[in-house]
Scaffold this active site. Structure first.
Site, short mmCIF file in Angstrom:
data_model
loop_
_atom_site.label_atom_id
_atom_site.label_comp_id
_atom_site.label_asym_id
_atom_site.label_seq_id
_atom_site.Cartn_x
_atom_site.Cartn_y
_atom_site.Cartn_z
N ASP A 35 0.84 -1.20 0.00
CA ASP A 35 0.00 0.00 0.00
C ASP A 35 0.87 1.25 0.00
O ASP A 35 0.57 2.24 -0.64
CB ASP A 35 -0.88 0.04 1.25
CG ASP A 35 -1.96 -1.02 1.21
OD1 ASP A 35 -1.93 -1.84 0.27
OD2 ASP A 35 -2.81 -1.03 2.11
N ASP A 39 0.88 4.30 -2.58
CA ASP A 39 0.63 5.68 -2.17
C ASP A 39 1.76 6.60 -2.59
O ASP A 39 1.56 7.76 -2.93
CB ASP A 39 0.45 5.76 -0.65
CG ASP A 39 -0.86 5.10 -0.23
OD1 ASP A 39 -1.72 4.92 -1.10
OD2 ASP A 39 -1.00 4.76 0.96
N GLU A 115 -27.45 -14.17 -15.61
CA GLU A 115 -26.68 -13.22 -14.77
C GLU A 115 -27.51 -12.85 -13.56
O GLU A 115 -28.74 -12.90 -13.61
CB GLU A 115 -26.40 -11.94 -15.57
CG GLU A 115 -25.52 -12.16 -16.76
CD GLU A 115 -25.61 -10.99 -17.76
OE1 GLU A 115 -26.14 -9.92 -17.40
OE2 GLU A 115 -25.15 -11.18 -18.89
N LYS A 117 -29.26 -10.22 -11.24
CA LYS A 117 -29.80 -8.88 -11.45
C LYS A 117 -29.46 -8.05 -10.21
O LYS A 117 -30.02 -8.25 -9.13
CB LYS A 117 -31.32 -8.97 -11.65
CG LYS A 117 -31.93 -7.66 -12.05
CD LYS A 117 -33.34 -7.90 -12.57
CE LYS A 117 -33.98 -6.61 -13.04
NZ LYS A 117 -34.15 -5.63 -11.99
N ASP A 119 -29.35 -4.91 -7.84
CA ASP A 119 -30.34 -3.88 -7.57
C ASP A 119 -29.65 -2.54 -7.37
O ASP A 119 -29.35 -2.12 -6.26
CB ASP A 119 -31.13 -4.28 -6.31
CG ASP A 119 -32.45 -3.55 -6.26
OD1 ASP A 119 -32.81 -2.90 -7.26
OD2 ASP A 119 -33.12 -3.64 -5.22
N TYR A 226 -20.85 -2.95 -11.97
CA TYR A 226 -20.69 -4.20 -12.71
C TYR A 226 -21.20 -4.01 -14.13
O TYR A 226 -22.31 -3.49 -14.32
CB TYR A 226 -21.47 -5.34 -12.06
CG TYR A 226 -20.67 -6.06 -11.02
CD1 TYR A 226 -19.37 -6.48 -11.29
CD2 TYR A 226 -21.20 -6.33 -9.77
CE1 TYR A 226 -18.62 -7.13 -10.33
CE2 TYR A 226 -20.45 -6.99 -8.80
CZ TYR A 226 -19.16 -7.38 -9.10
OH TYR A 226 -18.42 -8.03 -8.17
N LYS A 315 -37.73 -12.31 -11.21
CA LYS A 315 -37.58 -11.62 -9.91
C LYS A 315 -37.92 -12.57 -8.78
O LYS A 315 -38.98 -13.21 -8.81
CB LYS A 315 -38.53 -10.42 -9.85
CG LYS A 315 -38.23 -9.38 -10.89
CD LYS A 315 -37.49 -8.21 -10.28
CE LYS A 315 -38.04 -6.94 -10.79
NZ LYS A 315 -38.11 -5.86 -9.99
N CYS A 409 -45.00 11.57 26.29
CA CYS A 409 -43.67 11.15 25.86
C CYS A 409 -43.18 9.99 26.72
O CYS A 409 -43.18 10.10 27.95
CB CYS A 409 -42.70 12.34 25.95
SG CYS A 409 -41.00 11.86 25.61
N CYS A 412 -40.15 11.46 28.90
CA CYS A 412 -40.24 12.52 29.90
C CYS A 412 -41.66 12.79 30.38
O CYS A 412 -41.87 13.61 31.27
CB CYS A 412 -39.60 13.81 29.37
SG CYS A 412 -40.58 14.59 28.08
N CYS A 427 -42.73 15.16 20.90
CA CYS A 427 -42.63 15.60 22.28
C CYS A 427 -42.15 17.05 22.27
O CYS A 427 -41.06 17.34 21.78
CB CYS A 427 -41.65 14.72 23.06
SG CYS A 427 -41.21 15.47 24.64
N CYS A 433 -36.41 17.01 27.68
CA CYS A 433 -36.62 15.59 27.35
C CYS A 433 -35.26 14.92 27.11
O CYS A 433 -34.55 15.27 26.17
CB CYS A 433 -37.52 15.49 26.12
SG CYS A 433 -37.79 13.79 25.59
S1 IVH Z 1 -29.72 -6.26 -19.21
C1 IVH Z 1 -32.14 -4.46 -22.75
N1 IVH Z 1 -28.47 -7.37 -17.17
O1 IVH Z 1 -32.29 -4.31 -14.50
C2 IVH Z 1 -31.80 -5.06 -21.45
N2 IVH Z 1 -29.95 -5.57 -16.73
O2 IVH Z 1 -34.98 -3.61 -16.62
C3 IVH Z 1 -30.77 -4.35 -20.71
N3 IVH Z 1 -30.02 -4.92 -14.37
O3 IVH Z 1 -32.48 -1.18 -14.83
C4 IVH Z 1 -30.61 -4.79 -19.32
N4 IVH Z 1 -28.58 -6.39 -13.62
O4 IVH Z 1 -29.99 -1.79 -15.12
C5 IVH Z 1 -29.34 -6.43 -17.57
N5 IVH Z 1 -27.26 -8.41 -15.49
C6 IVH Z 1 -28.12 -7.48 -15.88
C7 IVH Z 1 -28.71 -6.58 -14.96
C8 IVH Z 1 -29.62 -5.64 -15.43
C9 IVH Z 1 -29.36 -5.39 -13.29
C10 IVH Z 1 -31.00 -3.81 -14.34
C11 IVH Z 1 -30.87 -2.82 -15.47
C12 IVH Z 1 -32.26 -2.27 -15.66
C13 IVH Z 1 -33.11 -3.38 -15.16
C14 IVH Z 1 -33.74 -4.11 -16.33
#
Ligand code: IVH
Length: 705
Positions: A35, A39, A115, A117, A119, A226, A315, A409, A412, A427, A433
């Protein structure tokens, strides 16, 4: 005149080396150098860039710390629209999707890529000649916000690509920007301590962070990215899996959880595998994305108006559990707001054991018709803080007790009020308090307020419990009460020294942060800065009417009324007088104040010697008003030694030994925002001022999966 081309190639070489080391570290989990060495290379590059700002490379590794202020994000039209995916929640739907694909491809063999998904927030990145040139949010799918400066702060994202086979000269990478769960938890813990509203989930946190105007704040939030697709105008790769592999080779972060699946059965196996396993990941996921692998076949299947026919999102259902409601507690916050919290029989849910759930407010309890002893449904869904979504009425025990919302409260005993139009009971006993007083003290010492070294929330809470400190002004009496302090358990001489030095140093904290620290309702950091900049002193502010204050930009009527009311209270006026006696900053100092920022947040400085343009005190103030910290001794954790004339040789030696960068007064000034950098960026540009700031070196876990 120095030879520019020699400096240029030196800059280039250092940047390349650092890009390489970043890639090794963040993508491959390999530390080629310590590190400290990292740096040092970075410090070298910073020093060179500080000396030759005009030669600094646009994608220099030093630019990750941010520093750009964007008042309003320009928008850009997506070259390829950002579509969304069709959603399904059932395995039957997945099989139907597979049948549609099979039909569409007229019996030709095909395979899928599965893949996770993630969030987070969808992001489109443009790379031209191997350099990151633009980051745009999804927006309405056709046009999004240009957030390039903010995206640049994402450490795992290469600013310059590694050369790789078939690398297009100009292409887009789509992927997900997200906030790792540990970062999200830390952020919420901090917000809770500061009495700020909690962020509902990591997705909101990531999206809010991307929209922050100050990219230095974005950098502090540790977002990640990602990549999940590569787009070029023509078809560049034969398959999606080949494109994913290429993305990895170019140095882009691709989660290595993706798999090819030859049949829908294999897709379902992938879905089942991650149903539970996903909770072991340090990132929020809400499903699986299934894509036809062959890009020619993707074209053949085409699109509906909104989404591709060659992909679908499965989902996972929101995780719910049933458990017993044993009690309801009532928390009283800094502003007196009362929040009910359900105490549950512990139950495992979505990877954690849930013992508490939020009930938001009294309305919620009424709506659900909750009784103590009820079996309730708890859900986590996208929200990290579990909530009660329903009651199993059939299982209601005969002796279930209706919940009596307190009228007084719980701390108090003062009768609670519910102001018109507000969801919370409050309160009104602001002065007496205990939880309110304690939370206000915690707020006063917190990082964004007075940031008192040696006096954290826990210690000040303890002093409060012991009756030693009731208001912020009492903190300044502590140094004189040393004999009492030494009698306290777990508070050694050294901690007391630190505490006293911290209290002393807090007298240099600039007025806007003191004003924020007072904890006036609605007066957050920004409003405090606006009020301080406008009135310049607490006396002028105290003399102002609500009407007058409401005319200050960004200070609305509600805030103005609350602030004016606060300043009218005799006990608050007394508090201010005592803070004044103690020497706390109650006015803006200097002719043209340097804009306060948190540009130096997380950095520590030692100042030593005599300076040409500023006194030591002035430099100290400049540093603290921009979020930096002053310390007395040189250690390996120190960010900078600011050296003036006549600095002792021992200090220099020590700093060199620890490889702490030694900077001049001018170099320090270059780290600070100038009036210019606070001005809105001209539309259509995202020019980042060249900031020779250190980038946090390797030190975080490299791979998330
Ligand atoms: S493909 C045309 N791959 O999920 C399709 N989307 O409605 C393009 N998301 O907000 C999306 N992981 O950002 C794809 N491995 C993944 C994903 C992914 C998350 C999100 C994407 C979008 C929503 C799809």
């Amino acid at each position: 005149m120095p030879d520019n081309s020699a400096i240029q190639s030196q800059l280039q070489a250092l940047a390349e080396r650092l890009h390489h080391l970043n890639h090794q570290y963040y993508q491959l989990d390999i530390s080629e150098v310590s590190d400290q060495e990292f740096d040092q290379l970075l410090a070298e590059l910073q020093a060179l860039e500080a000396a030759h700002p005009e030669l600094a490379l646009p994608n220099s590794p030093t630019r990750r710390v941010g520093g750009t202020i964007t008042k309003q994000f320009p928008t850009a039209v997506h070259r390829f629209p950002m579509l969304s995916l069709g959603n399904t929640y059932s395995e039957d739907d997945l099989r139907e999707f597979d049948e549609r694909v099979q039909k569409g491809l007229e019996g030709a063999p095909y395979a899928y890529v599965c893949e996770l998904k993630i969030d987070g927030v969808a992001m489109s990145l443009r790379y031209e000649h191997g350099q990151l040139t633009q980051g745009v949010t999804r927006g309405d799918g056709t046009r999004g916000d240009v957030v390039t400066a903010n995206v640049r702060t994402i450490k795992t994202l290469p600013l310059a690509l590694r050369p790789g086979p078939e690398q297009p000269d100009d292409f887009e990478v789509r992927g997900e920007v997200f906030m790792p769960l540990p970062v999200f938890d830390e952020l919420n813990a901090e917000r809770e301590q500061n009495g700020e509203a909690l962020l509902a989930n990591p997705r909101n946190a990531a999206s809010g962070t991307l929209k922050l105007q100050n990219s230095a704040q974005v950098a502090a939030r540790k977002l990640r990215f990602y990549a999940y697709s590569l787009l070029t105008p023509g078809r560049h790769f034969a398959s999606h899996s080949a494109a994913l592999e290429a993305l990895s080779q170019y140095g882009l972060p691709v989660s290595d959880t993706w798999r090819r699946a030859a049949t829908i059965e294999e897709v379902l196996e992938f879905v089942h595998y991650w149903a539970k396993k996903r909770f072991d990941l340090p990132v929020a996921t809400d499903g699986i994305v299934i894509k036809v692998d062959n890009l020619r076949q993707q074209d053949q299947l085409g699109y509906t108006a909104k989404s591709p026919r060659w992909a679908i999102a499965y989902k996972y259902p929101a995780e719910a559990a049933r458990t017993r409601l044993n009690d309801v507690l009532y928390n009283v916050g800094r502003t007196g707001a009362v929040t009910p919290v359900a105490v549950l029989t512990p139950v495992p849910l979505a990877g954690t054991v849930v013992k508490r759930a939020t009930l938001h407010n009294a309305n919620q309890i009424e709506l659900l018709d909750l009784r103590l002893g009820d079996l309730v449904y708890v859900e986590k869904g996208g929200e990290i803080i579990p909530k009660i979504t329903g009651v199993d009425l059939a299982a209601r025990p005969a002796d279930a007790v209706p919940i009596q919302y307190p009228t007084a409260c719980p701390a108090c005993g003062t009768p609670l009020l519910r102001p018109e139009g507000e969801a919370h009971f409050r309160c009104p006993n602001e002065r007496g308090c205990p939880p309110q007083l304690k939370a206000r003290l915690e707020h006063y010492v917190s990082r964004k307020a007075l940031n008192i070294d040696g006096l954290g929330a826990e210690t000040v809470g303890r002093f409060f419990e012991l009756g030693m400190v009731k208001t912020p002004a009492d903190i300044y009496d502590l140094p004189a009460r040393r004999p009492e302090l030494v009698t306290l358990e777990r508070l050694g001489e050294k901690s007391i020294d630190n505490l006293i030095a911290g209290i002393e140093a807090s007298k240099q904290v600039p007025f806007p942060r003191v004003l924020f620290g007072l904890g006036i309702r609605y007066v957050g950091e920004t409003v405090a800065q606006k009020l301080a900049a406008h009135y310049r002193s607490i006396d002028a502010l105290m003399a102002a009417t609500a009407e007058d204050m409401a005319a200050v930009p960004e200070v609305g009527g509600v805030i103005a009324v609350a602030a004016a009311h606060w300043f009218q209270q005799p006990e608050n006026r007394e508090l201010i007088e005592r803070l004044r006696q103690a020497g706390v900053q109650l006015e803006v100092t200097g002719e043209a104040p340097v804009p306060a920022s948190d540009r130096l947040a997380g950095l520590t400085f030692v100042i030593s010697g005599v300076f040409e343009h500023h006194s030591r005190e002035e430099l100290q103030q400049l540093i603290t008003s921009n979020g930096g910290k002053i310390t007395g001794s040189i250690s390996k954790k120190l960010s900078y030694l600011v050296a003036g004339d006549n600095m002792g040789p021992a200090k220099r030696e020590k700093a060199l030994g620890f490889k702490v960068p030694i900077i001049s007064e001018a170099e320090l000034m270059a780290l600070l925002p100038t009036a210019d950098t606070e001005a809105p960026a001209p539309a259509g540009t995202d020019e980042t001022p060249k900031l020779p700031l250190p980038v946090a070196g390797p030190g975080q876990q490299a791979s998330l999966f």
